[in-house]
Design a protein around this motif. Structure first.
Motif, mmCIF file in Angstrom:
data_model
loop_
_atom_site.group_PDB
_atom_site.id
_atom_site.type_symbol
_atom_site.label_atom_id
_atom_site.label_comp_id
_atom_site.label_asym_id
_atom_site.label_seq_id
_atom_site.Cartn_x
_atom_site.Cartn_y
_atom_site.Cartn_z
ATOM 1 N N THR A 1 6.040 13.550 16.263
ATOM 2 C CA THR A 1 6.353 12.307 15.560
ATOM 3 C C THR A 1 7.089 11.341 16.477
ATOM 4 O O THR A 1 6.832 10.134 16.455
ATOM 5 N N ALA A 2 7.996 11.876 17.309
ATOM 6 C CA ALA A 2 8.766 11.020 18.211
ATOM 7 C C ALA A 2 7.864 10.320 19.230
ATOM 8 O O ALA A 2 8.028 9.127 19.505
ATOM 9 N N SER A 3 6.895 11.053 19.794
ATOM 10 C CA SER A 3 6.019 10.440 20.795
ATOM 11 C C SER A 3 5.102 9.395 20.168
ATOM 12 O O SER A 3 4.826 8.345 20.772
ATOM 13 N N VAL A 4 4.644 9.649 18.944
ATOM 14 C CA VAL A 4 3.804 8.673 18.258
ATOM 15 C C VAL A 4 4.606 7.421 17.935
ATOM 16 O O VAL A 4 4.128 6.289 18.112
ATOM 17 N N LEU A 5 5.828 7.594 17.466
ATOM 18 C CA LEU A 5 6.668 6.440 17.171
ATOM 19 C C LEU A 5 6.947 5.639 18.444
ATOM 20 O O LEU A 5 6.925 4.399 18.430
ATOM 21 N N LEU A 6 7.206 6.329 19.545
ATOM 22 C CA LEU A 6 7.425 5.635 20.821
ATOM 23 C C LEU A 6 6.186 4.850 21.219
ATOM 24 O O LEU A 6 6.287 3.692 21.665
ATOM 25 N N VAL B 1 0.683 8.545 4.389
ATOM 26 C CA VAL B 1 1.986 7.930 4.115
ATOM 27 C C VAL B 1 2.895 8.034 5.333
ATOM 28 O O VAL B 1 3.581 7.067 5.701
ATOM 29 N N ASP B 2 2.908 9.173 5.978
ATOM 30 C CA ASP B 2 3.793 9.376 7.129
ATOM 31 C C ASP B 2 3.447 8.427 8.274
ATOM 32 O O ASP B 2 4.332 7.841 8.901
ATOM 33 N N PHE B 3 2.156 8.292 8.551
ATOM 34 C CA PHE B 3 1.776 7.419 9.665
ATOM 35 C C PHE B 3 2.013 5.956 9.318
ATOM 36 O O PHE B 3 2.417 5.157 10.167
ATOM 37 N N LEU B 4 1.770 5.589 8.069
ATOM 38 C CA LEU B 4 2.009 4.213 7.642
ATOM 39 C C LEU B 4 3.487 3.864 7.767
ATOM 40 O O LEU B 4 3.847 2.743 8.166
ATOM 41 N N GLU B 5 4.361 4.801 7.456
ATOM 42 C CA GLU B 5 5.795 4.567 7.607
ATOM 43 C C GLU B 5 6.162 4.319 9.072
ATOM 44 O O GLU B 5 6.976 3.431 9.383
ATOM 45 N N LEU B 6 5.551 5.071 9.990
ATOM 46 C CA LEU B 6 5.802 4.866 11.413
ATOM 47 C C LEU B 6 5.327 3.482 11.850
ATOM 48 O O LEU B 6 6.000 2.800 12.636
ATOM 49 N N GLN B 7 4.183 3.060 11.348
ATOM 50 C CA GLN B 7 3.681 1.729 11.699
ATOM 51 C C GLN B 7 4.590 0.624 11.175
ATOM 52 O O GLN B 7 4.826 -0.379 11.860
ATOM 53 N N LEU B 8 5.106 0.798 9.984
ATOM 54 C CA LEU B 8 6.000 -0.218 9.420
ATOM 55 C C LEU B 8 7.290 -0.325 10.233
ATOM 56 O O LEU B 8 7.826 -1.413 10.417
ATOM 57 N N ILE B 9 7.794 0.801 10.716
ATOM 58 C CA ILE B 9 8.974 0.763 11.593
ATOM 59 C C ILE B 9 8.640 0.001 12.871
ATOM 60 O O ILE B 9 9.404 -0.860 13.326
ATOM 61 N N TRP C 1 -7.037 1.045 14.744
ATOM 62 C CA TRP C 1 -7.521 2.287 15.350
ATOM 63 C C TRP C 1 -6.467 3.394 15.278
ATOM 64 O O TRP C 1 -6.778 4.538 14.966
ATOM 65 N N ALA C 2 -5.214 3.052 15.591
ATOM 66 C CA ALA C 2 -4.163 4.076 15.604
ATOM 67 C C ALA C 2 -3.995 4.724 14.238
ATOM 68 O O ALA C 2 -3.749 5.928 14.139
ATOM 69 N N LEU C 3 -4.143 3.939 13.158
ATOM 70 C CA LEU C 3 -4.037 4.506 11.816
ATOM 71 C C LEU C 3 -5.176 5.497 11.569
ATOM 72 O O LEU C 3 -4.946 6.613 11.071
ATOM 73 N N ALA C 4 -6.401 5.100 11.924
ATOM 74 C CA ALA C 4 -7.540 6.002 11.733
ATOM 75 C C ALA C 4 -7.386 7.257 12.581
ATOM 76 O O ALA C 4 -7.651 8.376 12.113
ATOM 77 N N PHE C 5 -6.945 7.108 13.828
ATOM 78 C CA PHE C 5 -6.763 8.241 14.727
ATOM 79 C C PHE C 5 -5.596 9.126 14.259
ATOM 80 O O PHE C 5 -5.667 10.351 14.306
ATOM 81 N N GLY C 6 -4.547 8.490 13.790
ATOM 82 C CA GLY C 6 -3.359 9.224 13.373
ATOM 83 C C GLY C 6 -3.587 10.107 12.166
ATOM 84 O O GLY C 6 -3.055 11.213 12.086
ATOM 85 N N ILE C 7 -4.400 9.647 11.204
ATOM 86 C CA ILE C 7 -4.620 10.426 9.989
ATOM 87 C C ILE C 7 -5.909 11.266 10.087
ATOM 88 O O ILE C 7 -6.264 11.961 9.139
ATOM 89 N N GLY C 8 -6.606 11.182 11.247
ATOM 90 C CA GLY C 8 -7.806 11.984 11.439
ATOM 91 C C GLY C 8 -7.485 13.464 11.574
ATOM 92 O O GLY C 8 -6.370 13.855 11.935
ATOM 93 N N LYS C 9 -8.448 14.304 11.297
ATOM 94 C CA LYS C 9 -8.253 15.759 11.368
ATOM 95 C C LYS C 9 -7.946 16.185 12.800
ATOM 96 O O LYS C 9 -8.584 15.727 13.743
ATOM 97 N N PHE D 1 0.829 -1.207 0.000
ATOM 98 C CA PHE D 1 0.000 0.000 0.000
ATOM 99 C C PHE D 1 0.866 1.262 0.000
ATOM 100 O O PHE D 1 0.564 2.241 -0.689
ATOM 101 N N LEU D 2 1.944 1.237 0.781
ATOM 102 C CA LEU D 2 2.816 2.403 0.856
ATOM 103 C C LEU D 2 3.451 2.706 -0.496
ATOM 104 O O LEU D 2 3.482 3.862 -0.935
#
Length: 460
Positions: free
Chosen positions: A346-351, A288-296, A267-275, A175-176
């Motif tokens: 971004t750092a806190s979300v990745l953590l 794309v940015d949030f999906l990259e964080l999830q893949l990491i 849920w995190a993907l929906a919440f992360g890309i929500g307004k 998808f990415l």
């Protein structure tokens, strides 16, 4: 002779058994997660009436949860044949069903083309995916555990568990790449035809999986149970009548694992890309940015699954799961700190994602050993499958929906509390569960006698 048996089970190399259990679950989870990603980013726009975006998202997540309602039915259906006919044939059938349903999703018309028929067909295909995965996991777990060396069952059983992170990486990676190449503009190539590619690619993966699985033989534990005349006519009736306590315990043990994973992924993907505020209650990340964080973060899931297998063999199933589940409860208290809309980074979300996936690997890794070890051979496919998939209704099916509702109406901290409560229920079940590390799988259910030829000889 001993050396040969260490590497050869019923004439099949151990490496092929590992590949069959891992490749099959990778394909099945790839198909399942491809839907999960599309349920957030694609289906609300293409398969439901235009209007309130939140309503469309909730409708899409409800269809996403439909598969989890089908999974216990799949465990009963495939479990019946897995305990009556054998593990190999049932694994092939579940893979075929999943592959066909997933490919058909990639060929479905949209709401604009056929109206209400589109979400209806989507729901049917999603239900079929659930049936297939309901039979897949148990078969793969039994293939691994029933051919494992004594005192190394958790290590052997973790191989099919790796199918979850590998399938997630593969599905979301595809998808990415498509999003990066085609973009996500309304009316653009991705939303016009590109989203179909991951589903259609499933046909190639299924052919590979079938090739590997058709070259297997039956597990020696099941074969010896057949020789002893232990097969029952109605595995479901037998497991409910004789192993109902194990069903309840196994279901609750899995609850935290399921809730954790689908909160941290779907849920995190929906919440992360929500307004973000003030227009919405999400974090405002680009897809794309949030999906990259999830893949990491999923890499940490893949890395900790083998660690969990080693720990469960070394210290036992209960001590390992008790410690990890306490960690999940504590993790629930961090949601309000790490995911505050309008004040996060971004750092806190990745953590947040890395911590969640690490805990997921540690709790998920031993499960394909723990659940089969709770049941006797003649109902093991059915029993472990029902426990695993009943937990999917209580945990995974409703988790994205409940979490979205809680975050929208009460704040993200309540999502963490929801996860902690689910983990507390699992903690209680693990506390009363017997330790199964040294429980023999190849026992005569009529006499309690353990087969002298059990699997692979003495532990090393």
């Amino acid at each position: 002779m001993t050396t040969q048996r260490t590497h050869d089970i019923g004439g099949v190399p151990r490496s092929r058994i590992v590949a069959a259990s891992m490749i099959g679950t990778t394909i099945e989870f790839y198909d399942f997660y491809a839907y999960g990603t599309a349920a957030v980013a694609v289906f609300p726009q293409l398969f439901y009436p235009k209007g309130d975006p939140t309503a469309a998202l909730l409708a899409s997540l409800a269809t996403f949860g439909l598969a989890f309602a089908a999974r216990p039915l799949g465990s009963i259906l495939f479990g019946h044949f897995g305990d009556r006919v054998g593990r190999k044939a049932t694994l092939v059938a579940s893979l075929l069903l999943m592959g066909i349903a997933t490919v058909l999703i990639g060929a479905l018309p949209t709401y604009q083309q056929v109206g209400i028929v589109a979400p209806t067909l989507l729901a049917v295909m999603r239900f079929s995916q659930g049936l297939a995965l309901g039979g897949e996991w148990s078969g793969a777990a039994l293939l691994a555990t029933e051919t494992a060396q004594p005192r190394k069952r958790a290590w052997a059983a973790m191989w099919p568990q790796l199918g979850a992170p590998f399938g997630f990486l593969l599905a979301n990676g595809v998808f990415l790449v498509l999003v990066l190449c085609l973009g996500t503009a309304p009316g653009g190539a991705f939303l016009t035809w590109g989203w179909r590619v991951p589903f259609l690619l499933s046909s190639v993966l299924v052919v590979v999986g079938l090739y590997v699985r058709l070259r297997l033989t039956e597990t020696p534990v099941f074969a010896r149970a057949v020789e002893r005349g232990e097969r029952v006519k109605a595995p479901l009736v037998e497991v409910v009548r004789g192993s109902w306590r194990q069903l309840v315990i196994g279901t609750l043990v899995m609850l935290a694992t399921y809730t954790l994973f689908y909160v941290v992924t779907t849920w995190a993907l929906a919440f992360g890309i929500g307004k973000p505020p003030p227009a919405g209650t999400g974090l405002g990340f680009a897809y794309v940015d949030f999906l990259e964080l999830q893949l990491i973060a999923v890499v940490f899931l893949a890395a900790t699954v083998p660690v969990a297998g080693l720990l469960a063999d070394r210290f036992g199933r209960r001590p390992t799961l008790l410690v990890v589940t306490v960690g999940i409860i504590a993790y629930g208290g961090l949601f309000g700190v790490l995911l505050t809309p309008g004040a996060t980074s971004t750092a806190s979300v990745l953590l947040f994602l890395v911590l969640g996936m690490t805990l997921m690997g540690l709790t998920f890794g031993p499960m394909s050993a723990v659940l089969p070890e709770l049941f006797p051979t003649n109902v093991r496919y059915t029993g472990s499958g029902i426990a695993y998939n009943a937990a999917s209704i209580l945990g995974a099916a409703v988790a994205p929906f409940i979490a979205t509702w809680l975050a929208t109406n009460y704040g993200v901290g309540w999502v963490g509390l929801y996860l902690s409560v689910a983990a507390a229920l699992s903690l209680a079940a693990i506390w009363v569960m017997r330790e199964t590390r040294d429980v023999p799988l190849d026992d005569d259910v009529r006499t309690g006698r353990v087969e002298a030829a059990a699997v692979d000889g003495p532990p090393r």
